[in-house]
Scaffold this motif. Structure first.
Motif, PDB file in Angstrom:
ATOM      1  N   UNK A  83     -47.282  -2.433  18.613  1.00 49.93           N
ATOM      2  CA  UNK A  83     -47.355  -1.402  17.591  1.00 49.93           C
ATOM      3  C   UNK A  83     -48.631  -1.562  16.806  1.00 49.93           C
ATOM      4  N   UNK A  84     -48.857  -0.698  15.880  1.00 47.02           N
ATOM      5  CA  UNK A  84     -48.091   0.468  15.479  1.00 47.02           C
ATOM      6  C   UNK A  84     -48.036   1.518  16.589  1.00 47.02           C
ATOM      7  N   UNK A  85     -46.976   2.332  16.544  1.00 50.30           N
ATOM      8  CA  UNK A  85     -46.740   3.350  17.554  1.00 50.30           C
ATOM      9  C   UNK A  85     -46.837   4.739  16.933  1.00 50.30           C
ATOM     10  N   UNK A  86     -47.483   5.660  17.663  1.00 47.02           N
ATOM     11  CA  UNK A  86     -47.720   7.007  17.155  1.00 47.02           C
ATOM     12  C   UNK A  86     -47.259   8.031  18.184  1.00 47.02           C
ATOM     13  N   UNK A  87     -46.535   9.040  17.696  1.00 43.85           N
ATOM     14  CA  UNK A  87     -46.092  10.170  18.515  1.00 43.85           C
ATOM     15  C   UNK A  87     -46.860  11.391  18.015  1.00 43.85           C
ATOM     16  N   UNK A  88     -47.725  11.947  18.864  1.00 43.61           N
ATOM     17  CA  UNK A  88     -48.605  13.046  18.475  1.00 43.61           C
ATOM     18  C   UNK A  88     -48.106  14.357  19.087  1.00 43.61           C
ATOM     19  N   UNK A  89     -48.056  15.395  18.258  1.00 43.17           N
ATOM     20  CA  UNK A  89     -47.651  16.735  18.708  1.00 43.17           C
ATOM     21  C   UNK A  89     -48.729  17.741  18.312  1.00 43.17           C
ATOM     22  N   UNK A  90     -48.725  18.930  18.954  1.00 42.20           N
ATOM     23  CA  UNK A  90     -49.787  19.893  18.656  1.00 42.20           C
ATOM     24  C   UNK A  90     -49.654  20.657  17.345  1.00 42.20           C
ATOM     25  N   UNK A  91     -48.457  20.693  16.742  1.00 43.05           N
ATOM     26  CA  UNK A  91     -48.316  21.475  15.506  1.00 43.05           C
ATOM     27  C   UNK A  91     -47.201  20.909  14.615  1.00 43.05           C
ATOM     28  N   UNK A  92     -47.170  21.390  13.383  1.00 40.07           N
ATOM     29  CA  UNK A  92     -46.200  20.886  12.396  1.00 40.07           C
ATOM     30  C   UNK A  92     -44.757  21.237  12.749  1.00 40.07           C
ATOM     31  N   UNK A  93     -44.539  22.356  13.422  1.00 43.45           N
ATOM     32  CA  UNK A  93     -43.184  22.737  13.827  1.00 43.45           C
ATOM     33  C   UNK A  93     -42.586  21.662  14.728  1.00 43.45           C
ATOM     34  N   UNK A  94     -43.391  21.132  15.654  1.00 43.62           N
ATOM     35  CA  UNK A  94     -42.888  20.100  16.558  1.00 43.62           C
ATOM     36  C   UNK A  94     -42.665  18.770  15.846  1.00 43.62           C
ATOM     37  N   UNK A  95     -43.408  18.524  14.773  1.00 42.23           N
ATOM     38  CA  UNK A  95     -43.145  17.316  13.983  1.00 42.23           C
ATOM     39  C   UNK A  95     -41.700  17.336  13.508  1.00 42.23           C
ATOM     40  N   UNK A  96     -41.285  18.474  12.962  1.00 49.90           N
ATOM     41  CA  UNK A  96     -39.917  18.618  12.466  1.00 49.90           C
ATOM     42  C   UNK A  96     -38.904  18.377  13.573  1.00 49.90           C
ATOM     43  N   UNK A  97     -39.167  18.914  14.759  1.00 52.42           N
ATOM     44  CA  UNK A  97     -38.256  18.728  15.895  1.00 52.42           C
ATOM     45  C   UNK A  97     -38.173  17.267  16.322  1.00 52.42           C
ATOM     46  N   UNK A  98     -39.313  16.601  16.413  1.00 49.35           N
ATOM     47  CA  UNK A  98     -39.333  15.202  16.851  1.00 49.35           C
ATOM     48  C   UNK A  98     -38.622  14.312  15.833  1.00 49.35           C
ATOM     49  N   UNK A  99     -38.876  14.538  14.550  1.00 51.56           N
ATOM     50  CA  UNK A  99     -38.222  13.744  13.499  1.00 51.56           C
ATOM     51  C   UNK A  99     -36.710  13.940  13.552  1.00 51.56           C
ATOM     52  N   UNK A 100     -36.257  15.172  13.750  1.00 53.64           N
ATOM     53  CA  UNK A 100     -34.815  15.444  13.849  1.00 53.64           C
ATOM     54  C   UNK A 100     -34.214  14.771  15.080  1.00 53.64           C
ATOM     55  N   UNK A 101     -34.906  14.875  16.197  1.00 50.92           N
ATOM     56  CA  UNK A 101     -34.411  14.249  17.441  1.00 50.92           C
ATOM     57  C   UNK A 101     -34.332  12.731  17.285  1.00 50.92           C
ATOM     58  N   UNK A 102     -35.349  12.138  16.668  1.00 47.64           N
ATOM     59  CA  UNK A 102     -35.349  10.691  16.445  1.00 47.64           C
ATOM     60  C   UNK A 102     -34.181  10.287  15.543  1.00 47.64           C
ATOM     61  N   UNK A 103     -33.935  11.095  14.507  1.00 46.52           N
ATOM     62  CA  UNK A 103     -32.805  10.817  13.617  1.00 46.52           C
ATOM     63  C   UNK A 103     -31.482  10.848  14.364  1.00 46.52           C
ATOM     64  N   UNK A 104     -31.318  11.847  15.239  1.00 42.21           N
ATOM     65  CA  UNK A 104     -30.092  11.940  16.031  1.00 42.21           C
ATOM     66  C   UNK A 104     -29.966  10.798  17.034  1.00 42.21           C
ATOM     67  N   UNK A 105     -31.103  10.297  17.503  1.00 39.88           N
ATOM     68  CA  UNK A 105     -31.084   9.174  18.449  1.00 39.88           C
ATOM     69  C   UNK A 105     -30.869   7.839  17.745  1.00 39.88           C
ATOM     70  N   UNK A 106     -31.205   7.772  16.476  1.00 37.76           N
ATOM     71  CA  UNK A 106     -31.105   6.507  15.758  1.00 37.76           C
ATOM     72  C   UNK A 106     -32.377   5.682  15.843  1.00 37.76           C
ATOM     73  N   UNK A 107     -33.505   6.354  16.059  1.00 38.90           N
ATOM     74  CA  UNK A 107     -34.802   5.682  16.128  1.00 38.90           C
ATOM     75  C   UNK A 107     -35.540   5.952  14.825  1.00 38.90           C
ATOM     76  N   UNK A 108     -36.069   4.895  14.212  1.00 37.67           N
ATOM     77  CA  UNK A 108     -36.773   5.016  12.931  1.00 37.67           C
ATOM     78  C   UNK A 108     -38.139   5.650  13.123  1.00 37.67           C
ATOM     79  N   UNK A 109     -38.405   6.713  12.363  1.00 34.96           N
ATOM     80  CA  UNK A 109     -39.709   7.379  12.382  1.00 34.96           C
ATOM     81  C   UNK A 109     -40.156   7.657  10.955  1.00 34.96           C
ATOM     82  N   UNK A 110     -41.423   7.964  10.817  1.00 34.88           N
ATOM     83  CA  UNK A 110     -41.998   8.349   9.535  1.00 34.88           C
ATOM     84  C   UNK A 110     -43.114   9.343   9.780  1.00 34.88           C
TER      85      UNK A 110
END
Length: 184
Positions: A83-110
């Motif tokens: 680490x540190x580990x970074x997940x890069x997306x093309x737009x802010x809408x996908x940030x929201x989706x990835x953060x929600x998916x990570x929350x549902x999976x139980x993976x810590x993101x910021x």
């Protein structure tokens, strides 16, 4: 003075799971995630075999669960202290989706580049491509030790991210702009 956050974890002797399929089974996840799909499992297995190579590319169809695979791969990297580990997306809408998916999976993101959890390898940073590639990026253009070194990165929808980066570094002038004539 630069703090070496890796030293904080140096005394931790517990061995963390690195196989992404096994990581999945240990997560406190939303019940909608029963198990990885066959395609996700195949991709995770293939990635795990070559994870020590640089620049590994994974290709998956739209709707096949790329986000889950990317998050599990990055969690595996964090568990291997890459680490540190970074997940890069093309737009802010996908940030929201990835953060929600990570929350549902139980993976810590910021979404905070300066988060202690991100910097210490305890959470995955989710950002848009503009945050990574710009003239004031905290990832590689800072003075001295102010740069944040990335240990592992996933670029989701790389084609869209490349188009964004290419567009970001173009100079666009209208025909009536004073600099148009001399440049032409």
């Amino acid at each position: 003075m630069v703090l070496d956050l890796k030293k904080l974890k140096a005394g931790n002797s517990s061995k963390k799971q690195t196989d992404p399929r096994k990581i999945f089974t240990t997560l406190k996840r939303n019940p909608r995630f029963k198990r990885p799909s066959d395609e996700q499992g195949d991709v995770l297995d293939a990635w795990y075999e070559v994870r020590t190579q640089e620049n590994v590319t994974l290709k998956m169809n739209t709707g096949s669960g790329k986000t889950i695979v990317g998050l599990l791969c990055l969690q595996s990297c964090l568990n291997e202290s890459k680490g540190p580990a970074v997940y890069v997306v093309p737009d802010n809408f996908l940030i929201t989706q990835v953060v929600a998916e990570a929350g549902d999976l139980g993976i810590a993101v910021t979404e905070d580049v300066e988060s202690a959890n991100f910097l210490s390898g305890e959470a995955i940073l989710v950002i848009n491509v503009w945050k990574l590639f710009n003239g004031k990026s905290k990832f590689g253009v800072g003075q001295g030790n102010s740069q944040i070194r990335i240990g592992s990165i996933v670029i989701d929808d790389a084609h869209a991210c490349l188009a964004t980066v290419a567009d970001q570094f173009k100079i666009k002038l209208s025909g009536d702009h004073p600099a148009y004539g001399p440049l032409l």
